[in-house]
Design a protein around this motif. Structure first.
Motif, PDB file in Angstrom:
ATOM      1  N   ALA A  39       0.833  -1.208   0.000  1.00  0.00           N
ATOM      2  CA  ALA A  39       0.000   0.000   0.000  1.00  0.00           C
ATOM      3  C   ALA A  39       0.870   1.260   0.000  1.00  0.00           C
ATOM      4  O   ALA A  39       0.585   2.237  -0.715  1.00  0.00           O
ATOM      5  N   LEU A  40       1.949   1.258   0.806  1.00  0.00           N
ATOM      6  CA  LEU A  40       2.857   2.401   0.828  1.00  0.00           C
ATOM      7  C   LEU A  40       3.547   2.582  -0.527  1.00  0.00           C
ATOM      8  O   LEU A  40       3.759   3.720  -0.977  1.00  0.00           O
ATOM      9  N   ALA A  41       3.909   1.461  -1.166  1.00  0.00           N
ATOM     10  CA  ALA A  41       4.577   1.550  -2.460  1.00  0.00           C
ATOM     11  C   ALA A  41       3.655   2.146  -3.517  1.00  0.00           C
ATOM     12  O   ALA A  41       4.054   3.019  -4.301  1.00  0.00           O
ATOM     13  N   ILE A  42       2.396   1.695  -3.526  1.00  0.00           N
ATOM     14  CA  ILE A  42       1.441   2.244  -4.492  1.00  0.00           C
ATOM     15  C   ILE A  42       1.196   3.723  -4.230  1.00  0.00           C
ATOM     16  O   ILE A  42       1.115   4.533  -5.163  1.00  0.00           O
ATOM     17  N   LYS A  43       1.117   4.111  -2.936  1.00  0.00           N
ATOM     18  CA  LYS A  43       0.918   5.529  -2.599  1.00  0.00           C
ATOM     19  C   LYS A  43       2.107   6.364  -3.040  1.00  0.00           C
ATOM     20  O   LYS A  43       1.952   7.468  -3.589  1.00  0.00           O
ATOM     21  N   SER A  44       3.314   5.832  -2.855  1.00  0.00           N
ATOM     22  CA  SER A  44       4.516   6.552  -3.265  1.00  0.00           C
ATOM     23  C   SER A  44       4.575   6.716  -4.783  1.00  0.00           C
ATOM     24  O   SER A  44       4.934   7.784  -5.292  1.00  0.00           O
ATOM     25  N   LEU A  45       4.216   5.672  -5.506  1.00  0.00           N
ATOM     26  CA  LEU A  45       4.214   5.762  -6.962  1.00  0.00           C
ATOM     27  C   LEU A  45       3.151   6.734  -7.445  1.00  0.00           C
ATOM     28  O   LEU A  45       3.352   7.461  -8.431  1.00  0.00           O
ATOM     29  N   TRP A  46       2.011   6.781  -6.764  1.00  0.00           N
ATOM     30  CA  TRP A  46       0.935   7.682  -7.179  1.00  0.00           C
ATOM     31  C   TRP A  46       1.307   9.150  -6.949  1.00  0.00           C
ATOM     32  O   TRP A  46       0.860  10.024  -7.691  1.00  0.00           O
ATOM     33  N   LEU A  47       2.106   9.406  -5.924  1.00  0.00           N
ATOM     34  CA  LEU A  47       2.542  10.783  -5.660  1.00  0.00           C
ATOM     35  C   LEU A  47       3.501  11.290  -6.733  1.00  0.00           C
ATOM     36  O   LEU A  47       3.619  12.511  -6.931  1.00  0.00           O
ATOM     37  N   HIS A  48       4.202  10.375  -7.409  1.00  0.00           N
ATOM     38  CA  HIS A  48       5.149  10.749  -8.479  1.00  0.00           C
ATOM     39  C   HIS A  48       4.789   9.962  -9.740  1.00  0.00           C
ATOM     40  O   HIS A  48       5.541   9.118 -10.210  1.00  0.00           O
ATOM     41  N   GLU A  85       8.587  -1.630  -3.368  1.00  0.00           N
ATOM     42  CA  GLU A  85       8.302  -0.519  -4.282  1.00  0.00           C
ATOM     43  C   GLU A  85       8.813  -0.827  -5.694  1.00  0.00           C
ATOM     44  O   GLU A  85       8.122  -0.571  -6.687  1.00  0.00           O
ATOM     45  N   ALA A  86      10.020  -1.372  -5.770  1.00  0.00           N
ATOM     46  CA  ALA A  86      10.579  -1.698  -7.085  1.00  0.00           C
ATOM     47  C   ALA A  86       9.770  -2.800  -7.769  1.00  0.00           C
ATOM     48  O   ALA A  86       9.481  -2.728  -8.971  1.00  0.00           O
ATOM     49  N   VAL A  87       9.393  -3.831  -7.008  1.00  0.00           N
ATOM     50  CA  VAL A  87       8.634  -4.935  -7.596  1.00  0.00           C
ATOM     51  C   VAL A  87       7.242  -4.472  -8.039  1.00  0.00           C
ATOM     52  O   VAL A  87       6.764  -4.843  -9.121  1.00  0.00           O
ATOM     53  N   VAL A  88       6.583  -3.657  -7.209  1.00  0.00           N
ATOM     54  CA  VAL A  88       5.268  -3.131  -7.585  1.00  0.00           C
ATOM     55  C   VAL A  88       5.378  -2.295  -8.860  1.00  0.00           C
ATOM     56  O   VAL A  88       4.543  -2.379  -9.768  1.00  0.00           O
ATOM     57  N   GLN A  89       6.445  -1.510  -8.934  1.00  0.00           N
ATOM     58  CA  GLN A  89       6.638  -0.660 -10.113  1.00  0.00           C
ATOM     59  C   GLN A  89       6.804  -1.497 -11.385  1.00  0.00           C
ATOM     60  O   GLN A  89       6.159  -1.242 -12.404  1.00  0.00           O
ATOM     61  N   THR A  90       7.667  -2.493 -11.326  1.00  0.00           N
ATOM     62  CA  THR A  90       7.898  -3.312 -12.525  1.00  0.00           C
ATOM     63  C   THR A  90       6.699  -4.200 -12.842  1.00  0.00           C
ATOM     64  O   THR A  90       6.412  -4.451 -14.013  1.00  0.00           O
TER      65      THR A  90
END
Length: 472
Positions: free
Chosen positions: A46-55, A388-393
């Motif tokens: 959830a934190l990773a998705i929130k971080s990606l959504w902010l940028h 975060e990296a895995v969610v991004q890829t």
């Protein structure tokens, strides 16, 4: 073309079974430690998705390489698979279970021909009888003779190639008739003077009238036209031989009619001279009952011909199965090439993600210090950045799959529409979804996230908490 279950390799089902068993075991477990790990992982996601959504823009640009790479690989594999499937089907249509034996004029027969005026070589009736001894392994035997001649109707003339054969010849080549019928067993048994014209011969001799029921003159004999073959593109040689063959310029007559009317000696005029050749059969095509028997039967045929025709080598055996296997090897080479392209694309995308993640570590140094001060361990920091990296890829991989599938279904439809509008000339663009490559691409996108996110995550976890808190 929709994917079938057979499109999935065995290792895919094994991997799916292992993943399913691991997931069921994890869900069924009641240990407190595992439940806490699941909660922590869900919170990090959830934190990773929130971080990606902010940028959003930065995150999109960082995975753009993976999106393009996976979309390209899926679409290229689909178009390549479709084209390769068309090629394989074309070879199969020529008869992957056929064995083609052809008469070949040996070079050392020139002296014999000078002394006897007739060159004798090639396949004989004895060979045909020997081939029939294979029993149930052979389901069809189609002999033929090739007789170059002139065909005339009134004042019109056409240089044609007369093919004397049996009715099964049309089944081997899947002829489509524009009008009339093909040869029958009665025509051959009663030695009737009937013929079937190729489309080009019919156009030359009968440009303004229906050829059915008319009679054409060949070597002083009249043959009644009973059918016309629909126009078709030239293919490989008869039944899959290596020589090019244009069916449109052929005239088909019953095999026994050719022996009764023209005899066994074929006369060919070349450069003012006449060559007389005695060839009983120009070609014999055998259809084998099972594809696994093609090679053993082919080897047995070669042995028979070597015994019967020694010391002359006046025959050649062609097996379309060899071309089929060569096409399948080319398909495997194509898949390997696509895998190399995918590896390069994913490597470039992974480098981009590592670059962004290292920049993110620098930007979030103070956040890391606060988390460490509140009791977070190094493995928690590693897990956070790794997730975060895995969610991004993974998101990039899913987006690449969607774009690739959209191209697979949209581009052929658009291409067909443009062909109908007359914007381009050509054939339809075949495409076949290669299902395993979709899952392989997603798995590799996750591995890229793990591989290229591990170093930034490890670097973030090694930051000194006090220095991180002082960072501005």
């Amino acid at each position: 073309m929709l994917p079938m279950y057979s499109d999935f390799p065995w290792w895919f089902w094994l991997l799916l079974a292992v993943a399913g068993a691991a997931f069921v075991a994890l869900i069924a477990s009641n240990s407190w430690a595992q439940r806490a790990a699941i909660i922590k992982l869900r919170r990090n996601i959830a934190l990773a998705i929130k971080s990606l959504w902010l940028h959003k823009l930065r995150s999109f640009l960082s995975v753009l390489g993976i999106i393009i790479g996976i979309a390209s690989v899926i679409s290229l594999m689909a178009f390549g698979e479709g084209s390769m499937q068309d090629a394989l089907e074309d070879i199969k249509r020529q008869g992957a279970t056929n064995i083609i034996i052809r008469s070949v004029k040996p070079p050392d027969d020139s002296a014999t021909a000078t002394r006897t005026w007739v060159t004798t070589y090639g396949l004989t009736r004895r060979d045909l009888e020997r081939f029939k001894t294979f029993g149930d392994a052979i389901v069809r035997i189609v002999p033929l003779r090739v007789l170059p001649t002139e065909a005339r109707y009134l004042e019109r003339m056409a240089n044609a190639r007369v093919i004397a054969t049996t009715p099964e010849y049309a089944d081997i080549h899947r002829f489509e008739l524009a009008s009339g019928r093909f040869l029958t067993d009665i025509d051959d048994r009663e030695r009737k003077n009937v013929c079937v014209l190729g489309s080009a011969v019919a156009d030359k001799l009968f440009p303004f009238e229906d050829p059915l029921g008319r009679s054409i003159l060949m070597r002083s004999f009249e043959f009644q036209v009973v059918g016309v073959i629909r126009e078709r593109m030239p293919t490989g040689g008869s039944g899959g031989s290596q020589a090019a063959e244009d069916f449109n310029d052929d005239i088909y007559i019953p095999l026994h009619t050719s022996f009764a009317r023209f005899g066994e000696i074929i006369s060919v005029r070349t450069s003012g001279s006449r060559i007389n050749e005695k060839v009983q059969y120009t070609q014999i095509t055998l259809t084998v009952s099972d594809i696994d028997l093609v090679r053993p039967v082919g080897d047995a045929i070669k042995q028979i011909l070597e015994e019967e025709h020694a010391p002359k080598r006046d025959w050649a055996v062609t097996i379309p199965l060899d071309r089929l296997e060569e096409a399948e090897r080319a398909k495997n080479r194509f898949i390997t090439l696509m895998a190399m392209i995918a590896s390069i694309s994913l490597l470039v995308g992974g480098i981009g993600i590592m670059n962004i993640m290292l920049a993110t570590v620098t930007e979030r140094t103070r956040e890391i210090g606060i988390r460490r001060a509140l009791g977070a361990k190094q493995r928690d920091i590693v897990l956070q950045f790794l997730v975060e990296a895995v969610v991004q890829t993974t998101l990039g991989g899913l987006l690449g799959v969607l774009i690739g599938l959209a191209m697979v279904y949209a581009v052929p439809a658009l291409w067909s529409q443009m062909l109908q509008w007359g914007w381009f000339t050509g054939s339809p663009l075949p495409a076949k979804v290669h299902v395993p490559i979709i899952f392989v691409s997603l798995i590799f996108s996750v591995l890229v996230g793990v591989g290229f996110g591990l170093y930034p995550a490890w670097r973030a976890s090694r930051l000194d908490p006090i220095e991180a808190l002082r960072h501005e």
